[in-house]
Design an enzyme around this catalytic site. Structure first.
Site, short mmCIF file in Angstrom:
data_model
loop_
_atom_site.label_atom_id
_atom_site.label_comp_id
_atom_site.label_asym_id
_atom_site.label_seq_id
_atom_site.Cartn_x
_atom_site.Cartn_y
_atom_site.Cartn_z
N GLU A 91 30.30 36.40 67.74
CA GLU A 91 29.22 36.21 66.76
C GLU A 91 27.88 36.70 67.31
O GLU A 91 27.09 37.30 66.60
CB GLU A 91 29.11 34.73 66.36
CG GLU A 91 30.17 34.27 65.38
CD GLU A 91 30.14 35.05 64.07
OE1 GLU A 91 29.05 35.49 63.64
OE2 GLU A 91 31.20 35.24 63.47
N ASP A 98 24.40 35.04 56.44
CA ASP A 98 23.78 36.18 57.13
C ASP A 98 23.51 37.25 56.07
O ASP A 98 23.60 36.96 54.87
CB ASP A 98 24.68 36.70 58.26
CG ASP A 98 25.97 37.32 57.74
OD1 ASP A 98 26.25 37.21 56.52
OD2 ASP A 98 26.70 37.93 58.54
N TYR A 133 22.94 29.83 61.53
CA TYR A 133 24.06 30.70 61.18
C TYR A 133 25.16 30.64 62.25
O TYR A 133 26.33 30.41 61.95
CB TYR A 133 23.60 32.16 60.99
CG TYR A 133 24.79 33.08 60.96
CD1 TYR A 133 25.50 33.27 59.78
CD2 TYR A 133 25.26 33.71 62.12
CE1 TYR A 133 26.63 34.06 59.75
CE2 TYR A 133 26.39 34.50 62.11
CZ TYR A 133 27.07 34.67 60.92
OH TYR A 133 28.20 35.44 60.90
#
Ligand code: SF4
Length: 422
Positions: free
Chosen positions: A43, A144, A126
Site C-alpha cells: 500500500e 483514494d 486510507y
C-alpha cells in the site's frame, strides 16, 4: 426516502462488485497473502506509483525485509537503496519508525485495531483502512483517487473531490459499502443454487468478455465471500477504478455497476468527478557537474528534512531558465575547473515541477583556493563526511536521487566499468 433508495442501491452494488472482483481481479503477489506487513508495504509503495512499477520493488523488498523486525533493524542506506527510484523517501523512513514501534509496543506483531494502526508513523486514514480491511477483513472504508472517482460517478456526487464536505461524503459512501459487504457474508451463508444463479446473472450480465472465466471463478469466489467480504469489496473498488472506471475513456460497457451508475445513466461520465483547476506546472533548471579525479567521482549526500533527503547526488545548482549552462558550471568550479561540453541533459518531474538538469563533466581536484559558495559548501560537507570521492563500484551501492541515478548510469555505461545492480 432517499436513504432507503440509496440503501437498496448499496445492496445491489456490493454483490456486483464482489462477483466482478472474483472474476477479474489481477493476480498480484500481495493479494496472495493476508500478512498485514506485506500488505502495508504494498500500500505504501502504491501511493503515487503504478502497479507495474511497484511489482519488482515489492518482490525485492520482501526478500530483503521479510518482517517488521528486519525492517526495524535495517540500515538507513539499505532502505533507501531498496526504495531508490520510488520517490517520496519520507515514506520509507516512516515505515522504519513504525516497524520499531510495532516491535516495542506490540511485540513485533502487526496491530489489528484500526486506531492502533492509524497511530503508527506515516499511516493515514486510507492506509489504515486498507490494511485493516485487506488483512483482517474489518469493515474499514478506504477512499483514494481511484475509489473517489468510482463513488463520485456511481452515486452522482457533485462538488470538487478536494472539498472537505465532498471528501466526507465519499468516505461515508465507502463506509456504507464495506459495511454492507460485512453483512453480505451473513446472507451469503444462506445461498443455494437458485440465489447463486440469480446473483451470478446480476453480477456478470454487463460483462461481454471472459464470460466463461467469470462464471468459473465466480462459483469459487462464493466461498471467499464468507471470509473476505470487506477485504474484497475495498479491493474491488480500487480495481474497478484502475481497470474499468478510469479517468479517461472508462469502459462502461463492461462495468459491473453500470446499471446502478448515475454518471452512466445521465451521460455525465466525463463530468464526474469534479476535479477543480489543476495546479500550474513550473519549469526549473539545474546545472550539475560530474567531477572526476583519476577513477573516482565526487558525490555528496543531501541532508535530511528536504526533498530527496539522505540520497546522494552530483554537485549541482539551480540556475535561471535562460542562463548559459557551461558558464554556470565553470562558475561552480572556479578558476581551476576544466569543464567539458554538456555530457547529458536529464528531464524529470517532481510534483508540479518540470525539471531540466544539464550535466557537465569536469576534471580536477578540490582545493582550498576554490571559492564559489556552492563549492565551499561541498568542502565543508566533504570534511563532515557527506561529500566523497568514490569509485564506480562504491557509487553503485549508494541510493541516488532519480535524476542523478540516470547521470550515474550514463557515466558508468560510458566507462563500461559498472552495472547498476538493478
Ligand atoms: Fe465508471 Fe462507467 Fe462503471 Fe459508472 S458505469 S462506474 S462511469 S465505468
Amino acid at each position: 426516502m432517499k436513504e432507503k433508495s440509496e440503501r437498496r442501491k448499496t445492496r445491489r452494488i456490493v454483490p456486483a462488485l464482489l462477483g466482478w472482483f472474483a472474476a477479474h481481479a489481477r493476480d498480484l503477489p500481495w493479494r496472495r497473502t493476508r500478512d498485514a506487513y506485506a500488505i502495508w508495504v504494498s500500500e505504501v509503495m502504491l501511493q503515487q506509483t503504478q502497479v507495474k512499477t511497484v511489482l519488482p520493488y515489492w518482490e525485492r523488498w520482501m526478500k530483503a525485509m521479510p518482517d517488521v523486525r528486519a525492517l526495524g533493524r535495517a540500515r538507513s542506506r539499505t532502505l533507501h537503496k531498496l526504495w531508490e527510484g520510488l520517490g517520496y523517501y519520507t515514506r520509507v523512513r516512516n515505515m522504519q519508525k513504525a516497524a520499531r514501534l510495532i516491535v516495542a509496543q506490540h511485540g513485533g506483531k502487526f496491530p489489528q485495531k484500526f486506531e492502533e494502526v492509524l497511530a503508527l508513523p506515516g499511516i493515514g486514514r486510507y492506509t489504515a483502512g486498507a490494511i485493516c480491511s485487506i488483512a483482517f477483513n474489518h469493515p474499514t472504508p478506504i477512499v483514494d483517487g481511484n475509489v473517489a472517482r468510482v463513488l463520485a460517478r456511481v452515486f452522482g456526487v457533485e462538488g470538487e473531490v478536494r472539498d472537505k464536505d465532498v471528501r466526507e461524503r465519499l468516505w461515508e459512501l465507502a463506509g456504507e459499502l464495506v459495511g454492507e459487504a460485512q453483512n453480505f457474508k451473513l446472507r451469503a451463508s444462506n445461498f443455494n443454487e437458485t440465489s447463486n444463479s440469480k446473483l451470478q446473472k446480476e453480477t456478470t450480465a454487463p460483462l461481454t468478455t471472459d464470460t466463461a472465466q467469470s462464471r468459473g471463478s465466480f462459483h469459487v469466489s462464493l466461498f471467499t465471500y464468507h471470509a473476505f467480504g470487506c477485504s474484497h469489496l475495498n479491493q474491488s473498488l480500487m480495481e474497478l477504478g484502475a481497470l474499468v472506471c478510469t479517468p479517461k475513456g472508462p469502459r462502461c460497457e463492461v462495468c459491473p455497476v453500470a446499471t446502478n451508475c448515475v454518471a452512466f445513466r445521465e451521460g455525465r461520465v466525463e463530468e464526474l468527478p469534479v476535479m477543480g483547476a489543476r495546479q500550474r506546472t513550473t519549469q526549473r533548471r539545474f546545472v550539475a557537474v560530474a567531477l572526476q579525479r583519476k577513477g573516482s567521482f565526487f558525490v555528496q549526500q543531501r541532508p535530511g528534512g528536504i526533498v530527496n533527503g539522505h540520497l546522494w547526488e552530483f554537485p549541482n545548482v539551480e540556475v535561471g531558465l535562460r542562463s548559459n549552462g557551461r558558464r554556470e558550471a565553470k562558475r561552480m568550479l572556479g578558476e581551476n575547473g576544466a569543464v567539458s561540453e554538456p555530457f547529458c541533459t536529464i528531464k524529470h518531474s517532481i510534483t508540479r515541477y518540470r525539471i531540466t538538469m544539464e550535466v557537465f563533466r569536469a576534471r580536477g581536484e578540490l582545493t582550498n583556493e576554490w571559492g564559489p559558495p556552492s563549492l565551499k559548501l561541498w568542502r565543508t560537507s566533504q570534511t563532515n563526511g557527506d561529500g566523497k570521492w568514490l569509485r564506480p563500484e562504491q557509487l553503485r551501492r549508494l541510493p541516488f536521487a532519480s535524476a542523478h541515478r540516470k547521470v550515474l548510469e550514463k557515466l558508468l555505461g560510458e566507462t563500461g566499468k559498472l552495472k547498476t545492480g538493478k
